[in-house]
Scaffold this motif. Structure first.
Motif, short mmCIF file in Angstrom:
data_model
loop_
_atom_site.label_atom_id
_atom_site.label_comp_id
_atom_site.label_asym_id
_atom_site.label_seq_id
_atom_site.Cartn_x
_atom_site.Cartn_y
_atom_site.Cartn_z
N LYS A 144 0.82 -1.23 0.00
CA LYS A 144 0.00 0.00 0.00
C LYS A 144 0.84 1.27 0.00
N GLN A 145 2.09 1.16 -0.44
CA GLN A 145 2.96 2.32 -0.57
C GLN A 145 3.45 2.40 -2.01
N GLN A 146 3.50 3.62 -2.54
CA GLN A 146 3.98 3.82 -3.91
C GLN A 146 5.48 4.07 -3.86
N LEU A 147 6.23 3.08 -4.37
CA LEU A 147 7.69 3.12 -4.26
C LEU A 147 8.32 2.82 -5.61
N PRO A 148 9.56 3.29 -5.84
CA PRO A 148 10.27 2.91 -7.07
C PRO A 148 10.66 1.44 -7.02
N VAL A 149 10.27 0.69 -8.04
CA VAL A 149 10.52 -0.75 -8.06
C VAL A 149 11.56 -1.14 -9.10
N GLN A 150 11.93 -0.21 -10.00
CA GLN A 150 12.92 -0.52 -11.03
C GLN A 150 13.67 0.75 -11.39
N ALA A 151 14.97 0.60 -11.58
CA ALA A 151 15.82 1.73 -11.99
C ALA A 151 16.78 1.22 -13.05
N VAL A 152 16.74 1.85 -14.24
CA VAL A 152 17.54 1.39 -15.39
C VAL A 152 18.38 2.56 -15.89
N HIS A 153 19.68 2.32 -16.01
CA HIS A 153 20.58 3.33 -16.55
C HIS A 153 20.37 3.43 -18.06
N ARG A 154 20.22 4.64 -18.55
CA ARG A 154 20.03 4.88 -19.98
C ARG A 154 21.27 5.57 -20.57
N PRO A 155 21.61 5.28 -21.84
CA PRO A 155 22.79 5.90 -22.46
C PRO A 155 22.63 7.41 -22.57
N VAL A 345 15.27 11.11 -5.01
CA VAL A 345 14.92 9.78 -4.52
C VAL A 345 14.13 9.88 -3.22
N VAL A 346 14.66 10.56 -2.22
CA VAL A 346 14.00 10.63 -0.92
C VAL A 346 12.75 11.49 -0.99
N TYR A 347 12.86 12.68 -1.57
CA TYR A 347 11.72 13.58 -1.62
C TYR A 347 10.52 12.99 -2.37
N PRO A 348 10.69 12.38 -3.57
CA PRO A 348 9.51 11.81 -4.24
C PRO A 348 8.80 10.75 -3.40
N VAL A 349 9.55 9.88 -2.72
CA VAL A 349 8.91 8.84 -1.91
C VAL A 349 8.10 9.46 -0.77
N LEU A 350 8.66 10.45 -0.11
CA LEU A 350 7.95 11.09 1.00
C LEU A 350 6.79 11.95 0.50
N ALA A 351 6.92 12.55 -0.67
CA ALA A 351 5.82 13.35 -1.22
C ALA A 351 4.63 12.48 -1.58
N LEU A 352 4.88 11.29 -2.12
CA LEU A 352 3.79 10.41 -2.53
C LEU A 352 3.16 9.66 -1.36
N ASN A 353 3.95 9.36 -0.33
CA ASN A 353 3.44 8.50 0.75
C ASN A 353 3.23 9.20 2.08
N LYS A 354 3.92 10.32 2.32
CA LYS A 354 3.82 10.99 3.61
C LYS A 354 3.35 12.43 3.50
N GLY A 355 3.05 12.89 2.29
CA GLY A 355 2.52 14.24 2.14
C GLY A 355 3.53 15.35 2.27
N LEU A 356 4.81 15.07 2.16
CA LEU A 356 5.82 16.12 2.22
C LEU A 356 5.71 17.01 0.99
N SER A 357 5.67 18.33 1.21
CA SER A 357 5.49 19.26 0.09
C SER A 357 6.64 20.25 -0.08
N ASP A 358 7.52 20.34 0.88
CA ASP A 358 8.62 21.30 0.82
C ASP A 358 9.94 20.54 0.73
N PRO A 359 10.62 20.57 -0.42
CA PRO A 359 11.91 19.86 -0.52
C PRO A 359 12.94 20.35 0.47
#
Length: 537
Positions: A144-155, A345-359
């Motif tokens: 029930k948490q929206q988290l990054p599940v995949q990270a792929v390096h692009r050229p 990385v940290v701010y997006p997770v907290l913004a989506l799941n904990k309501g953080l709005s100020d970086p």
């Protein structure tokens, strides 16, 4: 639901988080590198770098990949700078003066993102050479948490700079066949911008500095290979007469070339091949050029040469200075990585799941770049400084020495007593100092008591008590001798008990009975004389 903004101020669209942005750009997936290092010349390299400044990054970053693959020394020094960052410990720290909710968010981010940060850290360091490292994120639901599940390096060659005047020339966009490219989706990317030097993003990568040494070194390596191919072979000189046809000349040339490798050839009659002196020279000039370019690469990447194995005449002190320069580069690189991880990385997770709005109130990623201090130096100096009156905080000492503070109830090391530091088999029994005889000790006690007691002259009972004490001491001497003998001969407690019993059994009981009888009689008489009289007695 309130609008969520990324660290740049762009609103996110939750539907975009479920799929990679590049899934809609199939043309990029089908591209292959052009390997522009083939046939690289100064003119070609200059053109590649200029095209990158105008927004076309394809050839430049394809070249940078070739440089890492083809030059082992360049790969080594760049990997050294990257791997030292990956090996650093990190932690998440709350913002200044944190509230209770911000402390809870810090603990949540630390528990949720530690493994994820470890997985993306190495790919992010690719930005040291290229100037930026793009990592595409895909989000999913985990408990029930929206988290990054995949990270792929692009050229890096998948990106471009906008061409329309007025747009930010520093904004990296995906190539989608348009003039300006596609803007990156908010929260869909970790775009680490690593500044090895100031300027536009197309010129900020370390490989821009290394491209010219790479080119000149390859010229020297190629010429050295040509030299070694003919070194030691004699000069072959073919001669033909004036009536030779073009076909005859070609035949002679093939013979001259072939005889150098095959040691066999045929030529028409009337022609000749002469062997002159063998090819002379040495490889010192080529080695000097190669060594110079490698030292230049090491200086540009690590800040010195003595930490990469090229120092021939360096001292230990100079090596330590070069190592300190490398530490400075590491610390600067770590700060740039920490800033990107905090905001992307940290701010997006907290913004989506904990309501953080100020970086600005986001928990910060902090890398541990502190070097452990010399334990011996501190162990010698701190006690002396404390004895001089300096008030040294214990947490400061723990922090400087990299020694964690023990939790309540946790086992800790203790300083052994001096006798514990000597192995049991090496311990010597304590020396026995000759003690006063019991007679002397009792007489001294009696004299001290008489001197401090304000009584009259000693009476008959006092004389009797003194006489009894003298007799008691004499009687006790055999007992003391028995105990000392048992202690001297015994090797264990059981041996001591048996030896003491045997010694005491040899003492005459009559002596003890007689002395006890006298003492009992004297005590009874003294009590009768000094007991208070009863009324009406």
């Amino acid at each position: 639901m309130p609008t969520i903004l990324d660290h740049r101020g762009f609103p996110i669209q939750r539907a975009q988080l479920a799929e990679p942005q590049t899934s809609r750009l199939a043309a990029l997936e089908s591209e292959f590198a052009n390997h522009p290092s083939r046939g690289l010349t100064p003119q070609k390299l200059a053109r590649i770098l200029q095209d990158a400044e105008r927004g076309d990054l394809i050839a430049q970053h394809d070249l940078f990949q070739d440089m890492e693959e083809k030059d082992g020394h360049l790969f080594s020094v760049v990997q050294t700078r990257r791997q030292v960052l990956v090996g650093l410990d990190f932690d998440l720290k709350p913002p200044p003066r944190p509230s209770a909710a911000e402390k809870d968010m810090t603990a949540y981010a630390r528990e949720t993102l530690e493994d994820y940060i470890d997985s993306v850290l190495f790919d992010m360091t690719d930005g040291v050479g290229h100037g930026f490292a793009p990592i595409e994120q895909t989000w999913g639901w985990v408990e029930k948490q929206q988290l990054p599940v995949q990270a792929v390096h692009r050229p890096q060659s998948w990106f471009q700079l906008p061409q329309t005047p007025g747009l930010d020339r520093n904004e990296l966009r995906l190539r989608d066949s348009s003039a300006d490219g596609a803007q990156l989706w908010p929260f869909g990317w970790i775009l680490h911008r690593h500044r090895a030097r100031s300027g536009y993003v197309s010129r900020s990568g370390l490989f821009r500095v290394l491209a010219w040494p790479f080119l000149f070194k390859n010229f020297a390596v190629r010429d050295l290979a040509d030299f070694l191919e003919i070194y030691g072979l004699p000069l072959r000189l073919g001669t033909y007469n004036t009536t030779a046809t073009p076909e005859d000349k070609s035949t002679l040339l093939r013979a001259v070339v072939g005889i150098g490798h095959d040691a066999a050839a045929i030529i028409p009659e009337g022609m000749a091949i002469d062997f002159k002196d063998a090819a002379k020279g040495d490889n010192k000039s080529f080695d000097a050029m190669i060594s110079l370019m490698e030292r230049t690469m090491s200086k540009a990447t690590l800040g010195g040469t003595l930490t990469s194995g090229e120092g021939e005449h360096g001292t230990q002190a100079l090596g330590n200075v070069h190592n300190e320069l490398r530490h400075d580069l590491r610390d600067a690189d770590a700060r740039q990585l920490a800033n990107t991880l905090t905001l992307q990385v940290v701010y997006p997770v907290l913004a989506l799941n904990k309501g953080l709005s100020d970086p600005r109130r986001c928990p910060r990623v902090v890398f541990d770049t502190q070097e452990p201090e010399d334990l011996k130096t501190y162990s010698d100096s701190l006690p002396k400084l404390a004895s001089m009156g300096m008030r040294i905080p214990v947490p400061w000492a723990h922090d400087r020495l990299k020694i964690p503070v023990a939790a309540d109830g946790e086992a800790v090391l203790s300083v052994p007593r001096p006798e514990q530091t000597v192995p049991p088999e090496d311990r010597q029994p304590p020396e026995r100092t000759p003690a006063k005889s019991a007679r002397q000790e009792l007489r001294a006690r009696l004299a001290a008591q008489l001197a401090t007691t304000p009584t009259a002259e000693p009476d008959e009972l006092d004389s009797l008590a003194a006489e009894m004490m003298g007799e008691w001491v004499e009687t006790s001497d055999p007992m003391r001798a028995a105990i000392e003998h048992a202690l001297a001969t015994a090797t264990s407690f059981d041996d001591f008990s048996q030896a003491l019993e045997a010694s005491l059994a040899q003492i005459s009981p009559a002596q003890l009975v007689d002395l006890l009888a006298r003492g009992t009689f004297a005590a009874r008489i003294w009590g009768m004389l000094n007991a208070p009289k009863r009324p009406n007695a």
